[in-house]
Design a protein around this motif. Structure first.
Motif, PDB file in Angstrom:
ATOM      1  N   LEU A  90     -10.146 -34.904  42.036  1.00 53.18           N
ATOM      2  CA  LEU A  90      -9.698 -34.874  43.350  1.00 53.18           C
ATOM      3  C   LEU A  90      -9.021 -36.147  43.456  1.00 53.18           C
ATOM      4  O   LEU A  90      -7.724 -36.206  44.201  1.00 53.18           O
ATOM      5  CB  LEU A  90     -10.928 -34.687  44.284  1.00 53.18           C
ATOM      6  N   ALA A  91      -9.420 -37.159  43.023  1.00 55.44           N
ATOM      7  CA  ALA A  91      -8.631 -38.232  43.108  1.00 55.44           C
ATOM      8  C   ALA A  91      -7.461 -38.332  42.161  1.00 55.44           C
ATOM      9  O   ALA A  91      -6.448 -38.659  42.814  1.00 55.44           O
ATOM     10  CB  ALA A  91      -9.477 -39.556  42.458  1.00 55.44           C
ATOM     11  N   VAL A  92      -7.315 -37.595  41.045  1.00 56.46           N
ATOM     12  CA  VAL A  92      -5.977 -37.447  40.373  1.00 56.46           C
ATOM     13  C   VAL A  92      -4.966 -36.587  41.414  1.00 56.46           C
ATOM     14  O   VAL A  92      -3.794 -36.654  41.257  1.00 56.46           O
ATOM     15  CB  VAL A  92      -6.159 -36.856  38.952  1.00 56.46           C
ATOM     16  N   ASN A  93      -5.754 -35.414  41.958  1.00 61.40           N
ATOM     17  CA  ASN A  93      -4.752 -34.490  42.459  1.00 61.40           C
ATOM     18  C   ASN A  93      -4.389 -35.240  43.790  1.00 61.40           C
ATOM     19  O   ASN A  93      -3.027 -35.103  44.186  1.00 61.40           O
ATOM     20  CB  ASN A  93      -5.888 -33.525  43.208  1.00 61.40           C
ATOM     21  N   ASN A  94      -5.118 -36.182  44.517  1.00 59.49           N
ATOM     22  CA  ASN A  94      -4.346 -37.244  45.398  1.00 59.49           C
ATOM     23  C   ASN A  94      -2.981 -38.039  44.854  1.00 59.49           C
ATOM     24  O   ASN A  94      -2.107 -38.052  45.617  1.00 59.49           O
ATOM     25  CB  ASN A  94      -5.435 -37.856  46.220  1.00 59.49           C
ATOM     26  N   CYS A  95      -3.322 -38.438  43.686  1.00 51.57           N
ATOM     27  CA  CYS A  95      -1.979 -39.341  43.187  1.00 51.57           C
ATOM     28  C   CYS A  95      -0.819 -38.405  43.027  1.00 51.57           C
ATOM     29  O   CYS A  95       0.198 -38.912  43.262  1.00 51.57           O
ATOM     30  CB  CYS A  95      -2.653 -40.062  41.959  1.00 51.57           C
ATOM     31  N   SER A 455      -1.405 -38.694  50.823  1.00 49.30           N
ATOM     32  CA  SER A 455      -2.624 -38.383  50.344  1.00 49.30           C
ATOM     33  C   SER A 455      -3.483 -39.583  51.292  1.00 49.30           C
ATOM     34  O   SER A 455      -3.180 -40.720  51.347  1.00 49.30           O
ATOM     35  CB  SER A 455      -2.746 -38.349  48.883  1.00 49.30           C
ATOM     36  N   PHE A 456      -4.863 -39.070  51.003  1.00 45.69           N
ATOM     37  CA  PHE A 456      -5.825 -39.913  51.873  1.00 45.69           C
ATOM     38  C   PHE A 456      -6.585 -40.997  50.861  1.00 45.69           C
ATOM     39  O   PHE A 456      -6.475 -40.595  49.445  1.00 45.69           O
ATOM     40  CB  PHE A 456      -7.075 -39.100  52.634  1.00 45.69           C
ATOM     41  N   TRP A 457      -7.153 -41.912  51.187  1.00 43.65           N
ATOM     42  CA  TRP A 457      -7.886 -42.870  50.388  1.00 43.65           C
ATOM     43  C   TRP A 457      -7.012 -43.461  49.389  1.00 43.65           C
ATOM     44  O   TRP A 457      -7.638 -43.586  47.992  1.00 43.65           O
ATOM     45  CB  TRP A 457      -9.009 -42.262  49.720  1.00 43.65           C
ATOM     46  N   GLN A 458      -6.129 -43.960  49.518  1.00 39.81           N
ATOM     47  CA  GLN A 458      -4.956 -44.585  48.688  1.00 39.81           C
ATOM     48  C   GLN A 458      -4.828 -46.066  48.819  1.00 39.81           C
ATOM     49  O   GLN A 458      -4.828 -46.305  50.079  1.00 39.81           O
ATOM     50  CB  GLN A 458      -3.711 -43.913  48.362  1.00 39.81           C
ATOM     51  N   PRO A 459      -4.811 -47.171  48.113  1.00 41.93           N
ATOM     52  CA  PRO A 459      -4.832 -46.600  46.495  1.00 41.93           C
ATOM     53  C   PRO A 459      -6.286 -46.420  45.769  1.00 41.93           C
ATOM     54  O   PRO A 459      -6.282 -46.344  44.686  1.00 41.93           O
ATOM     55  CB  PRO A 459      -4.100 -47.841  45.903  1.00 41.93           C
ATOM     56  N   PHE A 460      -7.081 -46.438  46.667  1.00 40.47           N
ATOM     57  CA  PHE A 460      -8.520 -46.331  46.131  1.00 40.47           C
ATOM     58  C   PHE A 460      -8.715 -45.378  45.103  1.00 40.47           C
ATOM     59  O   PHE A 460      -9.130 -45.329  44.037  1.00 40.47           O
ATOM     60  CB  PHE A 460      -9.575 -46.326  47.046  1.00 40.47           C
ATOM     61  N   CYS A 461      -8.183 -44.157  45.395  1.00 39.76           N
ATOM     62  CA  CYS A 461      -8.092 -42.860  44.402  1.00 39.76           C
ATOM     63  C   CYS A 461      -7.535 -42.970  43.188  1.00 39.76           C
ATOM     64  O   CYS A 461      -8.067 -42.479  42.139  1.00 39.76           O
ATOM     65  CB  CYS A 461      -7.633 -41.642  45.254  1.00 39.76           C
ATOM     66  N   TYR A 463      -7.165 -46.101  41.507  1.00 38.62           N
ATOM     67  CA  TYR A 463      -8.204 -46.878  40.747  1.00 38.62           C
ATOM     68  C   TYR A 463      -9.402 -46.245  40.342  1.00 38.62           C
ATOM     69  O   TYR A 463      -9.958 -46.315  39.146  1.00 38.62           O
ATOM     70  CB  TYR A 463      -8.677 -48.402  41.614  1.00 38.62           C
ATOM     71  N   TYR A 464      -9.996 -45.307  41.204  1.00 44.32           N
ATOM     72  CA  TYR A 464     -11.079 -44.545  40.854  1.00 44.32           C
ATOM     73  C   TYR A 464     -10.830 -43.669  39.863  1.00 44.32           C
ATOM     74  O   TYR A 464     -11.674 -43.537  38.584  1.00 44.32           O
ATOM     75  CB  TYR A 464     -11.660 -43.820  41.941  1.00 44.32           C
ATOM     76  N   ALA A 465      -9.743 -42.873  39.876  1.00 44.32           N
ATOM     77  CA  ALA A 465      -9.434 -42.041  38.907  1.00 44.32           C
ATOM     78  C   ALA A 465      -8.965 -42.542  37.446  1.00 44.32           C
ATOM     79  O   ALA A 465      -9.275 -42.378  36.478  1.00 44.32           O
ATOM     80  CB  ALA A 465      -8.107 -41.148  39.129  1.00 44.32           C
ATOM     81  N   PHE A 470     -10.237 -42.936  31.991  1.00 39.48           N
ATOM     82  CA  PHE A 470      -9.949 -43.807  30.813  1.00 39.48           C
ATOM     83  C   PHE A 470     -11.344 -44.215  30.292  1.00 39.48           C
ATOM     84  O   PHE A 470     -11.331 -43.975  29.125  1.00 39.48           O
ATOM     85  CB  PHE A 470      -9.401 -45.132  31.503  1.00 39.48           C
ATOM     86  N   THR A 471     -12.363 -44.386  30.903  1.00 37.09           N
ATOM     87  CA  THR A 471     -13.807 -44.431  30.393  1.00 37.09           C
ATOM     88  C   THR A 471     -14.296 -43.120  29.485  1.00 37.09           C
ATOM     89  O   THR A 471     -14.673 -43.523  28.479  1.00 37.09           O
ATOM     90  CB  THR A 471     -14.700 -44.772  31.395  1.00 37.09           C
ATOM     91  N   MET A 472     -13.759 -42.142  30.174  1.00 37.07           N
ATOM     92  CA  MET A 472     -14.575 -41.075  29.697  1.00 37.07           C
ATOM     93  C   MET A 472     -13.794 -40.450  28.162  1.00 37.07           C
ATOM     94  O   MET A 472     -14.282 -40.083  27.396  1.00 37.07           O
ATOM     95  CB  MET A 472     -14.582 -39.663  30.629  1.00 37.07           C
ATOM     96  N   ALA A 473     -12.632 -41.027  28.043  1.00 35.55           N
ATOM     97  CA  ALA A 473     -12.030 -40.849  26.969  1.00 35.55           C
ATOM     98  C   ALA A 473     -12.623 -41.503  25.825  1.00 35.55           C
ATOM     99  O   ALA A 473     -12.439 -40.903  24.678  1.00 35.55           O
ATOM    100  CB  ALA A 473     -10.506 -41.332  27.239  1.00 35.55           C
TER     101      ALA A 473
END
Length: 542
Positions: A90-95, A455-461, A463-465, A470-473
């Motif tokens: 969802l965060a990627v979607n917002n970006c 989009s909402f909650w930016q730029p938090f989304c 950094y969150y995404a 990147f960690t899961m990669a």
């Protein structure tokens, strides 16, 4: 939040000579070198984009491979992992939604990386995404063949491969509208399957089955299913339960997608500033309904330690034979539904391969437009199809003929494993690109309130995404580092692209001496936006 076409799209041109630019003709814009080869047509309607988003979001992993996650982590871990990973998507979607709605161009996020970060990042992002999408085409063709074997193995493998390849050529070459229409109906089949399986879960759990058995949440009850709802994996105790959850999170990270498929349609979407926000906004509901509820249902219909499920996975039963839903149907003595599920899964596989051909060819097209691939790849047919890009993608799909020989499916699975981290790296690049985009707007005094979609909650989304993807990669192949699990091929398959992408970045930066884009001077595709503004004005005034 959404203003379809107004002057917002080209508002920033007013900082210079807006009067001249706002009255420029489409022919004047088209004469600019960066436009002369971008001849794709805006023929994808709102309903096409909506269903393409569903088609790209829902994959066969939601119906079949999800059982592997269930056996490792149990129903509780599976549900929590999928719910958590949906927040990252969802965060990627917002970006993506904010950038793509304002600048709806071909191969958007690849070209955004070029303009908002560094041309070297645009190059490695494009290669990374193209290889990822193109490699999945032969994999899906092989999967199509395997699913057919649920019914019969009498059909020659080569004949099936030829049929699928010819179908993809027809749907992607002759006109974009055929792709849109085909994806509309194929994605509709996926949606029907997902909704049908959720309904099947609810009806059967309350007793609507041939056995009249009300099993409810029995498979979540530790007194009836030892170890439920949080199963142990690899180790015992709390660490084993955590590793089970981590296995489910890894499964979710490679299963859940969608925003990138919606974005790739931006350059060929009709009335994009009106239609694209709708498609992106609906991603939230699709994530919640299909993946969160889907992961919950899987843990309801069958226990995580079911012998039939474990045997089906270890024996690699063809088609939907290893699906938790099909196993549950057989337990409940429901004879016809497994065949219906397999038929719909077959259409889902075909649809997935069709989407990969489209996305891979448009990514290559975007690289050619930016001068990062041979210029002839940017040529289009009269109907707006980048014919040479489609041809290259179909050429790679010929690898599916390796299945004619023994162990070909294993070879192709290795090839796909080699690039599975590419999806997560792509999401991380999108998030980082948005962060730079956000910095650029702020540095140049451009209010996000003036954009067609905010989009909402930016730029938090952003950094969150970036942090999550990147960690899961890096986490995806962690089991190879556990005691006694070291395996060189598995290590290479899990981490090769993580090493290759930085090498591509350094190569392009050194050989072309590219400059890091400064927030104060980066540009926002003014010419491209002007063309979109005039296109939308023309369709709303006729």
């Amino acid at each position: 939040m959404t203003e379809p076409w107004t002057h917002n799209g080209s508002l920033q041109l007013e900082h210079s000579d807006s009067e001249k630019k706002s009255k420029a003709s489409i022919q004047d814009v088209d004469s600019v070198p960066s436009f002369q080869f971008d001849k794709t047509r805006r023929t994808l309607k709102n309903r096409h984009i909506q269903l393409i988003g569903i088609g790209g979001t829902i994959g066969t992993a939601l119906f079949v491979q999800i059982g592997q996650g269930l056996t490792k982590g149990g129903p509780g871990s599976l549900f929590l992992a999928f719910s958590l990973w949906c927040t990252f998507i969802l965060a990627v979607n917002n970006c993506l939604s904010e950038m793509v709605t304002w600048i709806p161009i071909s191969s958007p996020f690849v070209r955004y990386a070029d303009r908002f970060v560094d041309p070297a990042l645009g190059f490695c992002a494009g290669i990374n995404y193209f290889v990822f999408e193109a490699a999945l085409v032969p994999f899906e063709i092989v999967a199509f063949n395997v699913i057919l074997q649920f019914w019969t193995d009498k059909i020659p493998v080569a004949a099936v491969i030829c049929f699928v390849l010819v179908s993809y050529v027809f749907l992607n070459v002759f006109a974009v509208r055929f792709y849109g229409e085909s994806e509309f109906w194929l994605a509709l089949g996926k949606a029907i399957l997902a909704v049908g399986l959720i309904a099947f879960t609810f009806v059967t759990m309350v007793g609507g089955n041939p056995l009249h058995e009300v099993y409810g949440f029995r498979n979540w009850d530790s007194s009836k299913v030892p170890g439920a709802p949080f199963a142990e994996y690899i180790e015992t105790g709390s660490r084993g339960r955590f590793l089970g959850f981590l296995a489910c999170l890894i499964q979710a990270s490679f299963t859940i997608a969608g925003p990138d498929y919606v974005a790739m349609a931006a350059g060929e979407a009709s009335d994009p500033r009106y239609n694209m926000p709708k498609a992106f906004n609906s991603v939230f509901y699709r994530l919640t309904f299909f993946f969160v509820l889907g992961s919950l249902c899987v843990g309801i219909v069958v226990p995580y330690n079911d012998p039939d499920l474990l045997n089906a996975i270890s024996s690699a039963h063809p088609g939907a034979g290893s699906s938790p839903y099909v196993i549950a149907m057989r337990h409940l003595h429901i004879p016809v539904l497994p065949h219906i599920v397999n038929a719909l899964v077959l259409s889902a596989v075909f649809s997935a391969g069709n989407s990969y051909v489209f996305c891979a060819s448009r990514t290559l097209f975007g690289l050619a437009l930016e001068g990062k691939m041979p210029r002839f790849l940017a040529r289009c047919t009269a109907s707006g199809v980048p014919i040479y890009c489609v041809a290259v993608t179909i050429g790679i799909a010929l690898l599916s003929f390796l299945q004619v020989s023994n162990n070909a499916a294993v070879v192709l699975q290795w090839f796909v494993n080699l690039v599975t981290a590419s999806q997560l790296l792509n999401f991380a690049i999108i998030a980082f690109t948005y962060i730079r985009f956000h910095h650029g707007l702020r540095a140049q005094g451009i209010s996000r309130d003036t954009l067609p979609h905010k989009s909402f909650w930016q730029p938090f989304c952003g950094y969150y995404a970036l942090a999550g993807t990147f960690t899961m990669a890096f986490v995806g192949g962690y089991t190879v580092f556990l005691p006694g699990n070291w395996n060189i091929p598995n290590f290479l398959f899990s981490y090769a692209m993580i090493g290759i992408v930085p090498v591509l970045f350094v190569y392009w930066k050194v050989t072309h001496r590219t400059q890091w884009q400064r927030a104060e001077t980066m540009t926002f595709f003014e010419q491209e936006r002007l063309l979109v503004d005039q296109y939308e004005e023309s369709i709303h005034t006729t």
